[in-house]
Design an enzyme around this catalytic site. Structure first.
Site, mmCIF file in Angstrom:
data_model
loop_
_atom_site.group_PDB
_atom_site.id
_atom_site.type_symbol
_atom_site.label_atom_id
_atom_site.label_comp_id
_atom_site.label_asym_id
_atom_site.label_seq_id
_atom_site.Cartn_x
_atom_site.Cartn_y
_atom_site.Cartn_z
ATOM 1 N N TRP A 48 48.253 35.688 38.918
ATOM 2 C CA TRP A 48 48.439 36.823 39.829
ATOM 3 C C TRP A 48 48.974 36.378 41.181
ATOM 4 O O TRP A 48 49.860 37.033 41.752
ATOM 5 C CB TRP A 48 47.158 37.647 39.947
ATOM 6 C CG TRP A 48 46.954 38.415 38.677
ATOM 7 C CD1 TRP A 48 46.055 38.141 37.682
ATOM 8 C CD2 TRP A 48 47.732 39.528 38.206
ATOM 9 N NE1 TRP A 48 46.224 39.022 36.642
ATOM 10 C CE2 TRP A 48 47.236 39.879 36.932
ATOM 11 C CE3 TRP A 48 48.801 40.257 38.735
ATOM 12 C CZ2 TRP A 48 47.773 40.936 36.182
ATOM 13 C CZ3 TRP A 48 49.331 41.317 37.990
ATOM 14 C CH2 TRP A 48 48.814 41.640 36.738
ATOM 15 N N ASP B 110 44.321 39.770 47.724
ATOM 16 C CA ASP B 110 44.336 40.628 46.540
ATOM 17 C C ASP B 110 42.952 40.571 45.894
ATOM 18 O O ASP B 110 42.661 39.670 45.122
ATOM 19 C CB ASP B 110 45.408 40.133 45.563
ATOM 20 C CG ASP B 110 45.405 40.935 44.264
ATOM 21 O OD1 ASP B 110 44.561 41.834 44.098
ATOM 22 O OD2 ASP B 110 46.256 40.651 43.392
ATOM 23 N N LYS C 34 39.343 47.820 37.954
ATOM 24 C CA LYS C 34 38.354 46.824 37.568
ATOM 25 C C LYS C 34 36.977 47.179 38.133
ATOM 26 O O LYS C 34 36.054 47.454 37.397
ATOM 27 C CB LYS C 34 38.798 45.436 38.017
ATOM 28 C CG LYS C 34 39.991 44.936 37.181
ATOM 29 C CD LYS C 34 41.036 44.282 38.008
ATOM 30 C CE LYS C 34 42.374 44.102 37.322
ATOM 31 N NZ LYS C 34 42.434 43.584 35.989
#
Lengths: 363, 363
Positions: B105, B175, B199
């Site tokens: 990511w 993030d 999430k």
């Protein structure tokens, strides 16, 4: 679970959804098809969600007879994000695009588009006070435009094209946020059609984009990857995690629409609905709608009371009868009844009955 | 309405949501608080929806003790869209930003960021095969960076910072898609925190962005209006129609989290969960996790079986017992158990019991 009395909801968007769709979503909310989890708890790459996503796309293709050389994308950011995404994808640097101004939404598209290139306003409804759409003989289309953009239905003004512009080889790009699926269209006339879901498709947070394949792959270098139509198309709208719940709910609406007999059948119902409402307004002494007869929106019916001071009691009485969200957009005032696919003739009849009753008392 | 047996869902995202939240959403789905319509059928500017939106923001502020000089934004497009939005808002033309590479990511953020300016990879976990996070003494931060970007938790690799980088006056951008709200953080250490909801917050289709006010108003001229943080902040995240249903559901999760005792209490539960799972893995002869002990993720626990040929029977047995979505990300293989806030200790215990049983049979 007891279902309470549902109101008649004339909201311009996010708008009413079919009760059958909500009941289905409700029954599946904790456990989709016995899988033990909600649709919103599934991986977007799971077989289950991919089947939901694929069926939604196929049902939309069936409903609009979308030709096979068009991609269907499920995006985010609403029509307002498209206002930038369209020039970032379709307008070459130093290129030119034609836009038609028929009201607030097409103006917003023009304003944002102008940040990314030369926009030629090829026609405007301004000389008609936005009460009528200029005929194509009055348009000044550019020969070298990358595309022509217009809004077939202006949600706020209540102005709707009942014809499709002829742009020859120049791709026609249409913001159909508030009239997609309301009656049949010929998709092959368009280069691209886009629509925020929250009027005739599903909840807010998802945008449907129908784009001819030859228009993919033209994105400018400054276009964020997530805004590149080709990236979305190449990844089945799953370059990253899509809004799965909104996609699923949109699919339920498509399924419902097919059960109603499709777009042709719903178009006939919509015609009856809008005729019922406009006929009543035109015949009344209290209510009025200023739009040129052939340019009146089937979906958004703005109207005024002869005396502004009656607005408040009108709205209060409506709310007391479960007729919600009739207040016009803050930029124009007055009233507006949005009568999208999910608002049925019973709602329109209830509204007309109340309007008649109110006129008798206050007219 | 009968509630069927819910599975234990270890999906990395879209992930499990608290059953109490789903039950509440289900009961309100056709009629929110007796108003006769669903939340997704309300105008985003209605008093009702504004109260929902405001409460969600306040609850999040309470949960994370967000200082008053930070704005909370509710955006769209997922973290992947942020990867462009961050440089478009915070990286001046010809400016430089530092990025830390700890896995897939953060690499995606680097790749997209590089399209909009000079990105200095100030540190990378590559020399450690992405099994450990390089200490800050190994980092080469630039003096003139516009910001430092990192991913506190790498969802795929299962690598998580248990410390916050020190970047002095340079804004730290994080993030936190997969670890926000999992344990207490000091928001004042960050310039900006962002997190895709799917999430630890709610359904996919909404992104939470917590940004220090002095970082607003720096957007580049090529930044689409919808991607400009200041525009979102100035309009209360309603420059256009926001994803109202996802916002509402996120708010229900925040409310649930407060009922659980907040982030401190959930952090203690999360610590027990992750310790239960890692302790079992470390003591077993069949399962292994390669991550440096202090860098192990609390939320995403990847593990391998000693023999790859056991993967299939392991997954089949798990599914038969209602233990879903344990397959590792396609880029790394093996298994992964995501144990976000909504996955409780019962789920972890059931997983460990199954893993022990499977080891006895196949170990």
């Amino acid at each position: 679970m007891e279902v309470s009395k549902r109101a008649y909801n004339f909201c311009a968007g996010p708008a009413a959804l079919p009760e059958a769709v909500l009941l289905r979503a409700q029954s599946e909310l904790l456990d989709w098809h016995g899988k033990g989890l909600s649709v919103m708890e599934m991986s977007h790459r799971s077989d289950e969600f991919v089947s939901i996503a694929t069926k939604a796309e196929q049902d939309l293709r069936d409903l609009l007879s979308i030709p096979s050389n068009y991609k269907v994308l499920f995006l985010q950011g609403g029509a307002s994000q498209q206002f930038a995404q369209i020039p970032l994808n379709l307008l070459p640097e130093n290129g030119k695009a034609d836009y038609i101004d028929t009201g607030i939404w097409s103006q917003k598209a023009i304003e944002e588009g102008s940040r990314f290139g030369h926009i030629n306003v090829a026609a405007s409804a301004k000389p008609y006070d936005y009460f009528a759409i200029p005929g194509q003989n009055e348009w000044n289309l550019s020969k070298d435009a990358a595309y022509v953009h217009y809004a077939p239905n202006e949600t706020i003004g209540g102005l709707e094209f009942d014809w499709v512009p002829e742009t020859g080889d120049v791709p026609l790009v249409a913001d159909m946020s508030s009239d997609i699926l309301s009656r049949p269209i010929d998709v092959s006339r368009f280069g691209m059609i886009y629509a925020g879901a929250q009027k005739n498709i599903g909840p807010s947070g998802i945008v449907v984009n129908i784009i001819r394949e030859d228009l993919l792959g033209r994105a400018r270098s400054i276009c964020p990857t997530m805004l590149d139509y080709k990236v979305a198309a190449d990844n089945g709208s799953m370059y990253n995690t899509p809004p799965t719940l909104a996609w699923y709910l949109s699919g339920l609406v498509f399924e419902w629409l097919k059960e109603q007999g499709g777009v042709e059948a719903i178009g006939k119902l919509n015609e009856v609905k809008k005729r019922t409402l406009y006929d009543f307004i035109d015949a009344s002494g209290l209510y009025s709608n200023p739009i040129n007869l052939s340019d009146r929106s089937w979906m958004n019916v703005p109207f005024r009371l002869a005396d502004d001071r009656l607005d408040k009691p009108f709205l209060a009485g409506a709310e007391a009868r479960g007729l919600l969200n009739l207040k016009g957009h803050r930029s124009v005032g007055g009233m507006r009844a949005s009568i999208y696919n999910a608002v049925d003739i019973n709602a329109v009849n209830a509204l007309v009955a109340y309007m008649a009753e109110f006129e008798k008392e206050h007219g």
